[in-house]
Design an enzyme around this catalytic site. Structure first.
Site, mmCIF file in Angstrom:
data_model
loop_
_atom_site.group_PDB
_atom_site.id
_atom_site.type_symbol
_atom_site.label_atom_id
_atom_site.label_comp_id
_atom_site.label_asym_id
_atom_site.label_seq_id
_atom_site.Cartn_x
_atom_site.Cartn_y
_atom_site.Cartn_z
ATOM 1 N N LYS A 172 -61.398 -34.438 72.633
ATOM 2 C CA LYS A 172 -60.136 -34.704 72.958
ATOM 3 C C LYS A 172 -59.295 -35.221 71.524
ATOM 4 O O LYS A 172 -60.044 -35.804 70.770
ATOM 5 C CB LYS A 172 -60.321 -35.876 73.772
ATOM 6 N N HIS A 232 -56.278 -36.845 71.270
ATOM 7 C CA HIS A 232 -55.131 -37.830 71.513
ATOM 8 C C HIS A 232 -55.547 -39.019 72.233
ATOM 9 O O HIS A 232 -56.899 -38.961 72.270
ATOM 10 C CB HIS A 232 -53.858 -37.043 72.033
#
Ligand code: OMP
Length: 234
Positions: free
Chosen positions: A113, A115
Protein backbone atom coordinates in the site's frame (compact mmCIF):
# COMPACT_ATOMS: atom_id res chain seq x y z
CA UNK A 1 -9.14 -39.22 26.38
CA UNK A 2 -12.20 -41.41 25.96
CA UNK A 3 -12.88 -43.12 22.62
CA UNK A 4 -13.89 -40.48 20.06
CA UNK A 5 -11.57 -37.91 21.67
CA UNK A 6 -11.94 -35.02 24.13
CA UNK A 7 -15.11 -32.95 24.48
CA UNK A 8 -13.48 -30.10 22.56
CA UNK A 9 -12.39 -32.39 19.71
CA UNK A 10 -15.84 -33.99 19.51
CA UNK A 11 -17.68 -30.68 19.53
CA UNK A 12 -15.31 -29.29 16.93
CA UNK A 13 -15.74 -32.32 14.66
CA UNK A 14 -19.52 -31.97 14.85
CA UNK A 15 -19.14 -28.30 13.97
CA UNK A 16 -16.90 -29.17 10.96
CA UNK A 17 -19.42 -31.70 9.68
CA UNK A 18 -22.60 -29.71 10.31
CA UNK A 19 -21.21 -26.52 8.77
CA UNK A 20 -20.02 -28.42 5.69
CA UNK A 21 -16.39 -27.46 6.33
CA UNK A 22 -15.28 -31.10 6.24
CA UNK A 23 -16.18 -32.81 3.00
CA UNK A 24 -15.40 -36.17 1.47
CA UNK A 25 -14.72 -36.47 -2.27
CA UNK A 26 -11.73 -36.04 -4.55
CA UNK A 27 -9.68 -32.88 -3.97
CA UNK A 28 -6.37 -31.63 -5.35
CA UNK A 29 -4.42 -29.85 -2.61
CA UNK A 30 -2.03 -26.92 -2.80
CA UNK A 31 0.83 -29.42 -2.49
CA UNK A 32 -0.53 -31.34 -5.51
CA UNK A 33 -1.61 -34.29 -3.36
CA UNK A 34 -5.01 -35.79 -4.22
CA UNK A 35 -7.01 -36.17 -1.05
CA UNK A 36 -10.34 -37.92 -0.35
CA UNK A 37 -11.22 -35.22 2.22
CA UNK A 38 -10.91 -31.46 2.48
CA UNK A 39 -11.40 -28.92 5.22
CA UNK A 40 -12.72 -25.62 3.91
CA UNK A 41 -12.62 -22.78 6.44
CA UNK A 42 -14.60 -20.74 3.91
CA UNK A 43 -17.67 -22.69 5.09
CA UNK A 44 -17.66 -20.61 8.31
CA UNK A 45 -19.45 -17.90 6.42
CA UNK A 46 -21.93 -16.26 8.78
CA UNK A 47 -21.79 -14.43 12.08
CA UNK A 48 -22.79 -17.38 14.20
CA UNK A 49 -20.32 -19.79 12.64
CA UNK A 50 -17.36 -17.43 12.71
CA UNK A 51 -18.11 -16.48 16.32
CA UNK A 52 -18.24 -20.16 17.25
CA UNK A 53 -15.02 -20.82 15.37
CA UNK A 54 -13.29 -18.03 17.30
CA UNK A 55 -14.57 -19.60 20.51
CA UNK A 56 -13.01 -22.97 19.55
CA UNK A 57 -9.66 -21.28 18.90
CA UNK A 58 -9.94 -19.43 22.21
CA UNK A 59 -10.64 -22.69 24.08
CA UNK A 60 -7.61 -24.36 22.52
CA UNK A 61 -5.40 -21.34 23.27
CA UNK A 62 -6.52 -21.21 26.91
CA UNK A 63 -5.86 -24.95 27.20
CA UNK A 64 -2.36 -24.35 25.73
CA UNK A 65 -1.76 -21.58 28.27
CA UNK A 66 -2.90 -23.78 31.16
CA UNK A 67 -0.72 -26.65 29.99
CA UNK A 68 2.32 -24.40 29.56
CA UNK A 69 2.58 -24.80 25.77
CA UNK A 70 1.78 -21.10 25.31
CA UNK A 71 2.70 -18.16 27.55
CA UNK A 72 -0.14 -16.75 29.67
CA UNK A 73 0.28 -13.31 28.13
CA UNK A 74 0.02 -12.61 24.41
CA UNK A 75 -0.09 -9.16 22.77
CA UNK A 76 -1.77 -9.91 19.47
CA UNK A 77 -3.22 -12.72 17.36
CA UNK A 78 -1.87 -12.70 13.80
CA UNK A 79 -3.86 -14.24 10.93
CA UNK A 80 -2.30 -14.36 7.43
CA UNK A 81 -4.39 -12.84 4.61
CA UNK A 82 -6.92 -13.66 3.42
CA UNK A 83 -8.36 -16.65 5.21
CA UNK A 84 -6.50 -15.96 8.45
CA UNK A 85 -8.15 -12.55 8.88
CA UNK A 86 -11.53 -13.66 10.25
CA UNK A 87 -9.72 -16.28 12.34
CA UNK A 88 -7.55 -13.65 14.04
CA UNK A 89 -10.46 -11.26 14.55
CA UNK A 90 -12.90 -13.84 15.91
CA UNK A 91 -10.26 -15.38 18.17
CA UNK A 92 -9.30 -11.97 19.53
CA UNK A 93 -12.98 -11.15 20.21
CA UNK A 94 -13.56 -14.48 21.99
CA UNK A 95 -10.46 -14.14 24.19
CA UNK A 96 -11.03 -10.46 24.93
CA UNK A 97 -14.80 -10.38 25.47
CA UNK A 98 -15.73 -13.86 26.67
CA UNK A 99 -12.57 -14.95 28.46
CA UNK A 100 -11.28 -11.72 30.04
CA UNK A 101 -8.06 -12.07 28.12
CA UNK A 102 -7.72 -8.81 26.20
CA UNK A 103 -5.34 -8.78 23.24
CA UNK A 104 -5.06 -7.35 19.74
CA UNK A 105 -5.40 -8.73 16.29
CA UNK A 106 -3.12 -8.17 13.32
CA UNK A 107 -3.14 -9.23 9.69
CA UNK A 108 -1.07 -8.56 6.59
CA UNK A 109 -2.00 -7.16 3.20
CA UNK A 110 -1.31 -9.25 0.16
CA UNK A 111 -0.61 -6.11 -1.90
CA UNK A 112 1.76 -3.27 -0.89
CA UNK A 113 0.00 0.00 0.00
CA UNK A 114 1.50 3.36 -1.04
CA UNK A 115 -1.02 5.87 0.39
CA UNK A 116 -2.75 6.58 3.68
CA UNK A 117 -0.96 4.97 6.61
CA UNK A 118 1.36 3.19 4.19
CA UNK A 119 1.65 0.20 6.50
CA UNK A 120 1.64 -3.34 5.26
CA UNK A 121 0.03 -4.69 8.44
CA UNK A 122 -3.48 -3.90 9.66
CA UNK A 123 -4.69 -3.90 13.26
CA UNK A 124 -2.34 -3.90 16.24
CA UNK A 125 1.04 -2.82 14.87
CA UNK A 126 3.96 -5.08 15.71
CA UNK A 127 6.65 -3.64 17.96
CA UNK A 128 9.94 -5.05 19.23
CA UNK A 129 9.45 -7.48 22.10
CA UNK A 130 5.77 -8.19 21.46
CA UNK A 131 4.41 -11.70 21.85
CA UNK A 132 2.54 -12.74 18.72
CA UNK A 133 0.36 -15.82 18.39
CA UNK A 134 -0.28 -17.09 14.86
CA UNK A 135 -3.57 -18.63 13.80
CA UNK A 136 -4.19 -20.43 10.54
CA UNK A 137 -6.76 -22.82 9.16
CA UNK A 138 -5.19 -26.10 8.10
CA UNK A 139 -1.64 -27.40 7.76
CA UNK A 140 -0.79 -29.97 5.12
CA UNK A 141 2.85 -29.61 3.97
CA UNK A 142 3.54 -26.39 5.92
CA UNK A 143 4.04 -24.07 2.95
CA UNK A 144 1.54 -21.42 4.07
CA UNK A 145 3.18 -20.82 7.46
CA UNK A 146 6.70 -20.75 5.95
CA UNK A 147 5.58 -17.81 3.80
CA UNK A 148 4.07 -15.80 6.63
CA UNK A 149 6.71 -16.06 9.38
CA UNK A 150 9.45 -14.07 7.55
CA UNK A 151 6.95 -11.29 6.86
CA UNK A 152 6.13 -10.96 10.57
CA UNK A 153 9.76 -11.05 11.66
CA UNK A 154 10.63 -8.38 9.08
CA UNK A 155 8.09 -6.00 10.66
CA UNK A 156 9.61 -5.97 14.17
CA UNK A 157 11.68 -8.08 16.55
CA UNK A 158 8.64 -9.88 17.91
CA UNK A 159 8.50 -13.23 19.59
CA UNK A 160 6.22 -15.68 17.77
CA UNK A 161 4.97 -17.77 20.68
CA UNK A 162 3.07 -20.41 18.71
CA UNK A 163 0.77 -21.34 15.88
CA UNK A 164 -2.76 -22.59 16.45
CA UNK A 165 -4.52 -24.45 13.63
CA UNK A 166 -8.06 -25.68 13.18
CA UNK A 167 -6.85 -29.02 11.90
CA UNK A 168 -3.42 -30.60 11.60
CA UNK A 169 -3.74 -33.01 8.66
CA UNK A 170 -0.76 -34.98 10.08
CA UNK A 171 1.08 -35.22 6.78
CA UNK A 172 4.71 -35.31 5.79
CA UNK A 173 6.48 -32.11 4.76
CA UNK A 174 7.35 -31.83 1.08
CA UNK A 175 11.00 -32.84 1.11
CA UNK A 176 11.38 -35.17 4.07
CA UNK A 177 9.81 -38.04 5.93
CA UNK A 178 9.27 -35.66 8.86
CA UNK A 179 5.79 -34.38 9.69
CA UNK A 180 4.99 -30.88 8.47
CA UNK A 181 4.16 -29.77 12.02
CA UNK A 182 7.46 -31.11 13.40
CA UNK A 183 9.52 -29.57 10.63
CA UNK A 184 7.89 -26.17 11.26
CA UNK A 185 8.51 -26.51 15.00
CA UNK A 186 12.16 -27.44 14.35
CA UNK A 187 12.69 -24.67 11.84
CA UNK A 188 11.04 -21.83 13.77
CA UNK A 189 11.21 -23.03 17.36
CA UNK A 190 7.60 -22.37 18.35
CA UNK A 191 4.90 -24.90 19.21
CA UNK A 192 2.19 -25.81 16.69
CA UNK A 193 -1.15 -26.72 18.26
CA UNK A 194 -4.41 -27.71 16.63
CA UNK A 195 -7.99 -27.71 17.87
CA UNK A 196 -8.02 -31.28 16.56
CA UNK A 197 -5.73 -33.34 14.39
CA UNK A 198 -7.13 -35.37 11.51
CA UNK A 199 -6.95 -38.65 13.47
CA UNK A 200 -9.00 -37.09 16.27
CA UNK A 201 -11.49 -35.67 13.75
CA UNK A 202 -11.94 -39.08 12.09
CA UNK A 203 -12.22 -40.89 15.44
CA UNK A 204 -15.00 -38.51 16.47
CA UNK A 205 -16.72 -38.50 13.05
CA UNK A 206 -16.89 -42.31 13.08
CA UNK A 207 -19.07 -42.16 16.21
CA UNK A 208 -21.48 -39.51 14.85
CA UNK A 209 -24.68 -39.87 12.86
CA UNK A 210 -26.55 -37.27 10.82
CA UNK A 211 -30.22 -36.34 11.34
CA UNK A 212 -31.26 -39.41 9.28
CA UNK A 213 -29.20 -41.70 11.49
CA UNK A 214 -26.53 -42.27 8.83
CA UNK A 215 -22.92 -42.43 10.08
CA UNK A 216 -20.99 -39.26 9.23
CA UNK A 217 -17.95 -41.37 8.40
CA UNK A 218 -18.74 -44.94 7.39
CA UNK A 219 -16.25 -47.75 6.79
CA UNK A 220 -15.87 -46.97 3.10
CA UNK A 221 -14.87 -43.35 3.80
CA UNK A 222 -12.64 -44.47 6.66
CA UNK A 223 -10.89 -46.90 4.30
CA UNK A 224 -10.24 -44.23 1.69
CA UNK A 225 -8.95 -41.83 4.34
CA UNK A 226 -6.63 -44.52 5.69
CA UNK A 227 -5.26 -45.29 2.20
CA UNK A 228 -4.45 -41.60 1.75
CA UNK A 229 -2.75 -41.41 5.16
CA UNK A 230 -0.76 -44.57 4.36
CA UNK A 231 0.74 -42.58 1.48
CA UNK A 232 1.08 -39.06 2.91
CA UNK A 233 0.63 -39.44 6.66
CA UNK A 234 3.59 -38.63 8.89
P1 OMP B 1 0.14 -26.24 3.24
O1 OMP B 1 0.54 -24.83 2.89
O2 OMP B 1 0.65 -27.28 2.28
O3 OMP B 1 0.43 -26.59 4.68
O4 OMP B 1 -1.44 -26.35 3.02
C1 OMP B 1 -2.31 -25.65 3.87
C2 OMP B 1 -3.22 -24.74 3.07
O5 OMP B 1 -3.87 -25.47 2.04
C3 OMP B 1 -4.32 -24.17 3.89
O6 OMP B 1 -3.96 -22.93 4.47
C4 OMP B 1 -5.44 -24.04 2.86
O7 OMP B 1 -5.27 -22.89 2.08
C5 OMP B 1 -5.27 -25.25 1.97
N1 OMP B 1 -6.02 -26.49 2.38
C6 OMP B 1 -7.21 -26.40 3.06
O8 OMP B 1 -7.76 -25.32 3.27
N2 OMP B 1 -7.83 -27.53 3.53
C7 OMP B 1 -7.34 -28.78 3.33
O9 OMP B 1 -7.94 -29.77 3.79
C8 OMP B 1 -6.14 -28.90 2.60
C9 OMP B 1 -5.52 -27.76 2.08
C10 OMP B 1 -4.38 -27.97 1.17
O10 OMP B 1 -4.47 -27.50 0.01
O11 OMP B 1 -3.46 -28.71 1.55
Amino acid sequence: SPEGGSKLQQAFTRFLLESGALRFGDFTLKSGRRSPYFINAGAFNDGQKIALLGEFYAQRILQGMEQGQLPGQVDTVFGPAYKGIPLAVSTSIALSCTHAHPLGYTFDRKEPKDHGDGGSLVGTQLEDGMRVLLVDDVMTAGTAVRECVPKILAAAKVQIVGLVLSVDRMEVANDSGQSAVESVMDEFGFPVLSIANIAQVFAAASTMADAQGKLMMDEELAGRAQAYLDQYGA
